[in-house]
Motif scaffolding. Structure first.
Motif, PDB file in Angstrom:
ATOM      1  N   ALA A   9      32.488  30.117  29.675  1.00 44.60           N
ATOM      2  CA  ALA A   9      32.454  28.662  29.534  1.00 44.60           C
ATOM      3  C   ALA A   9      31.111  28.086  29.971  1.00 44.60           C
ATOM      4  CB  ALA A   9      33.593  28.032  30.333  1.00 44.60           C
ATOM      5  N   GLN A  10      30.494  28.690  30.985  1.00 38.26           N
ATOM      6  CA  GLN A  10      29.215  28.183  31.489  1.00 38.26           C
ATOM      7  C   GLN A  10      28.134  28.175  30.414  1.00 38.26           C
ATOM      8  OE1 GLN A  10      28.017  29.862  35.377  1.00 38.26           O
ATOM      9  NE2 GLN A  10      30.040  30.805  35.394  1.00 38.26           N
ATOM     10  N   GLU A  11      28.208  29.118  29.484  1.00 31.99           N
ATOM     11  CA  GLU A  11      27.222  29.143  28.403  1.00 31.99           C
ATOM     12  C   GLU A  11      27.305  27.883  27.553  1.00 31.99           C
ATOM     13  OE1 GLU A  11      24.874  31.331  27.873  1.00 31.99           O
ATOM     14  OE2 GLU A  11      25.442  32.921  29.287  1.00 31.99           O
ATOM     15  N   GLY A  12      28.490  27.280  27.520  1.00 31.06           N
ATOM     16  CA  GLY A  12      28.673  26.045  26.779  1.00 31.06           C
ATOM     17  C   GLY A  12      28.513  24.803  27.622  1.00 31.06           C
ATOM     18  N   GLY A  13      28.195  24.986  28.914  1.00 33.10           N
ATOM     19  CA  GLY A  13      27.943  23.845  29.785  1.00 33.10           C
ATOM     20  C   GLY A  13      29.183  23.222  30.387  1.00 33.10           C
ATOM     21  N   TRP A  14      30.234  24.013  30.586  1.00 35.97           N
ATOM     22  CA  TRP A  14      31.436  23.499  31.230  1.00 35.97           C
ATOM     23  C   TRP A  14      32.067  24.606  32.063  1.00 35.97           C
ATOM     24  CZ3 TRP A  14      36.189  25.630  29.330  1.00 35.97           C
ATOM     25  CH2 TRP A  14      36.079  26.342  28.126  1.00 35.97           C
ATOM     26  N   THR A  15      33.024  24.239  32.894  1.00 31.88           N
ATOM     27  CA  THR A  15      33.658  25.211  33.779  1.00 31.88           C
ATOM     28  C   THR A  15      35.080  24.760  34.098  1.00 31.88           C
ATOM     29  OG1 THR A  15      33.346  26.488  35.825  1.00 31.88           O
ATOM     30  CG2 THR A  15      32.926  24.122  35.944  1.00 31.88           C
ATOM     31  N   ILE A  16      35.822  25.639  34.709  1.00 30.21           N
ATOM     32  CA  ILE A  16      37.156  25.312  35.215  1.00 30.21           C
ATOM     33  C   ILE A  16      37.086  25.353  36.736  1.00 30.21           C
ATOM     34  CG2 ILE A  16      39.593  25.936  35.256  1.00 30.21           C
ATOM     35  CD1 ILE A  16      38.557  25.015  32.526  1.00 30.21           C
ATOM     36  N   ASP A  17      37.387  24.219  37.375  1.00 30.10           N
ATOM     37  CA  ASP A  17      37.309  24.135  38.829  1.00 30.10           C
ATOM     38  C   ASP A  17      38.505  24.810  39.496  1.00 30.10           C
ATOM     39  OD1 ASP A  17      34.866  22.955  39.145  1.00 30.10           O
ATOM     40  OD2 ASP A  17      35.631  20.909  39.252  1.00 30.10           O
ATOM     41  N   ALA A  18      38.437  24.907  40.815  1.00 30.36           N
ATOM     42  CA  ALA A  18      39.492  25.582  41.572  1.00 30.36           C
ATOM     43  C   ALA A  18      40.840  24.917  41.399  1.00 30.36           C
ATOM     44  CB  ALA A  18      39.107  25.631  43.049  1.00 30.36           C
ATOM     45  N   ASP A  19      40.859  23.602  41.126  1.00 31.20           N
ATOM     46  CA  ASP A  19      42.133  22.902  40.933  1.00 31.20           C
ATOM     47  C   ASP A  19      42.673  23.059  39.519  1.00 31.20           C
ATOM     48  OD1 ASP A  19      40.449  21.319  39.449  1.00 31.20           O
ATOM     49  OD2 ASP A  19      40.778  19.479  40.604  1.00 31.20           O
ATOM     50  N   GLY A  20      41.971  23.837  38.695  1.00 31.53           N
ATOM     51  CA  GLY A  20      42.434  24.093  37.336  1.00 31.53           C
ATOM     52  C   GLY A  20      41.956  23.104  36.302  1.00 31.53           C
ATOM     53  N   SER A  21      41.191  22.107  36.717  1.00 31.47           N
ATOM     54  CA  SER A  21      40.721  21.095  35.769  1.00 31.47           C
ATOM     55  C   SER A  21      39.388  21.506  35.150  1.00 31.47           C
ATOM     56  CB  SER A  21      40.573  19.741  36.457  1.00 31.47           C
ATOM     57  OG  SER A  21      39.597  19.809  37.487  1.00 31.47           O
ATOM     58  N   ARG A  22      39.171  21.047  33.948  1.00 34.31           N
ATOM     59  CA  ARG A  22      37.904  21.302  33.275  1.00 34.31           C
ATOM     60  C   ARG A  22      36.861  20.297  33.753  1.00 34.31           C
ATOM     61  NH1 ARG A  22      36.661  22.117  26.826  1.00 34.31           N
ATOM     62  NH2 ARG A  22      34.512  21.327  26.808  1.00 34.31           N
ATOM     63  N   ARG A  23      35.633  20.770  33.936  1.00 32.62           N
ATOM     64  CA  ARG A  23      34.540  19.889  34.350  1.00 32.62           C
ATOM     65  C   ARG A  23      33.303  20.192  33.522  1.00 32.62           C
ATOM     66  NH1 ARG A  23      30.648  20.530  38.512  1.00 32.62           N
ATOM     67  NH2 ARG A  23      31.848  22.267  39.382  1.00 32.62           N
ATOM     68  N   GLU A  24      32.700  19.131  32.997  1.00 33.05           N
ATOM     69  CA  GLU A  24      31.458  19.284  32.254  1.00 33.05           C
ATOM     70  C   GLU A  24      30.302  19.428  33.245  1.00 33.05           C
ATOM     71  OE1 GLU A  24      31.493  19.652  29.003  1.00 33.05           O
ATOM     72  OE2 GLU A  24      33.664  19.267  28.981  1.00 33.05           O
ATOM     73  N   LEU A  25      29.502  20.445  33.072  1.00 34.29           N
ATOM     74  CA  LEU A  25      28.370  20.708  33.953  1.00 34.29           C
ATOM     75  C   LEU A  25      27.102  19.996  33.505  1.00 34.29           C
ATOM     76  CD1 LEU A  25      28.922  24.547  34.394  1.00 34.29           C
ATOM     77  CD2 LEU A  25      29.381  22.777  36.097  1.00 34.29           C
ATOM     78  N   CYS A  26      27.119  19.456  32.311  1.00 35.54           N
ATOM     79  CA  CYS A  26      25.934  18.832  31.725  1.00 35.54           C
ATOM     80  C   CYS A  26      26.316  17.475  31.130  1.00 35.54           C
ATOM     81  CB  CYS A  26      25.351  19.711  30.621  1.00 35.54           C
ATOM     82  SG  CYS A  26      25.007  21.409  31.115  1.00 35.54           S
ATOM     83  N   GLY A  27      25.305  16.646  30.921  1.00 32.24           N
ATOM     84  CA  GLY A  27      25.507  15.349  30.292  1.00 32.24           C
ATOM     85  C   GLY A  27      25.247  15.403  28.802  1.00 32.24           C
TER      86      GLY A  27
END
Length: 321
Positions: free
Chosen positions: A115-133
């Motif tokens: 997922a990081q290659e696409g600029g997003w991740t899954i946080d410890a609480d299970g939610s998706r978070r965008e790493l980039c704007g």
């Protein structure tokens, strides 16, 4: 025209690949109607060609992964899904994290790490978070105004190499361009990104930061064994990036070309994506921008700037060919 480029690229025509990549960077949705043809011709690289993949395309890729693929194809297919960022791609990567697809044991990282290659991740609480704007501005390297952070005669120095620390960026979240580009970080106030210009080339360097512009070397930084010794202090760049015109696409950063330094948007990684883990919580840090070596001193490589607002950290890492 694009169909012809796809066929040529599938036949290892590098010029066609470059032209398709240019479209993916400037207007990725133009490629959406052609993704089916790309899959028919097994054109999976570069994966950024699938940034605007629709549901039909994503389903086809997921079916190929579930059916089993050789290691190289599996790697490329997972990258395609990561770059698409599609909700179905997210669900598939989550599923494969606990139920790996055929061949996953030969990968270097787990499916969800893609997922990081696409600029997003899954946080410890299970939610998706965008790493980039999704908005980017040119970063213009300019002489700083008098009185900037680090200008005092007793400038802070790097504990590893004794070079004066480099203020890579001073971000004022009272300015519209900064707020627009970096809304995803959650920052307000001022953010000073301070690092060692020399040592950041060899290891990710973290700093502790506060919203009033405070920045200090994180004591937990560990110098790598391969860090060069006895090369003497190195003076950091005297220029400071300031926001220029808005870029027409968030994907227009360049780690290679002069003028490629960019605030916000999506990074151009020279190697694999490398969003550092926050020293405070382990979650992936948010991307701030890229400063290209060609904009600093006509050099190569690029510095990537990151932050994690909840824990109060910044990070700077570096890549070169």
């Amino acid at each position: 025209m694009i169909d012809d480029l796809v066929r040529r690229a599938a036949g290892d025509d590098d010029v066609a690949v470059e032209e398709l990549s240019e479209i993916a960077d400037s207007a990725p949705a133009r490629l959406t109607p052609h993704h089916g043809l790309m899959l028919d011709h097994d054109l999976l690289w570069p994966a950024k060609l699938y940034r605007a993949a629709d549901e039909q395309t994503v389903r086809r890729v997921i079916e190929r992964v579930d059916a089993g693929a050789d290691r190289l194809s599996l790697n490329h297919l997972l990258l395609v899904l990561a770059h698409s960022g599609h909700p179905l791609a997210e669900l598939a990567l989550r599923r494969w994290a606990s139920q790996p697809p055929p061949g996953a044991g030969e990968l270097h990282v787990g499916p969800l790490d893609y997922a990081q290659e696409g600029g997003w991740t899954i946080d410890a609480d299970g939610s998706r978070r965008e790493l980039c704007g999704d908005v980017a501005y040119e970063w213009l390297l300019r002489a700083p105004a008098p009185g900037r952070a680090g200008d005092s005669p007793d400038r802070k120095t790097c504990p590893w190499c004794s070079s004066p620390l480099w203020v890579a960026a001073e971000l004022d979240f009272g300015k519209q361009a900064v707020v627009t580009a970096l809304w995803h970080t959650g920052w307000s106030g001022r953010l000073v990104v301070e690092t060692c210009y020399f040592c950041a080339c060899y290891a990710t360097v973290f700093s502790e930061v506060t919203p009033d512009g405070g920045a200090s070397w994180w004591p937990g930084n560990i110098a790598p064994a391969y860090l060069p010794k006895d090369e003497g202090p190195e003076e950091p760049p005297a220029l400071l990036p300031v926001a220029g015109p808005r870029r027409p696409s968030p994907f227009r950063a360049s780690a290679w070309s002069s003028g490629g330094s960019t605030l916000g948007g999506r990074p151009e990684w020279i190697q694999d994506a490398d969003h550092p883990g926050c020293p405070g919580c382990g979650q992936r840090m948010d991307y701030l921008g890229l400063i290209g070596g060609s904009d600093i001193d006509a050099g190569e490589g690029a510095y990537y700037l990151h932050t994690h607002q909840p824990c109060g950290f910044t990070a700077v890492n570096y890549q070169q060919s």
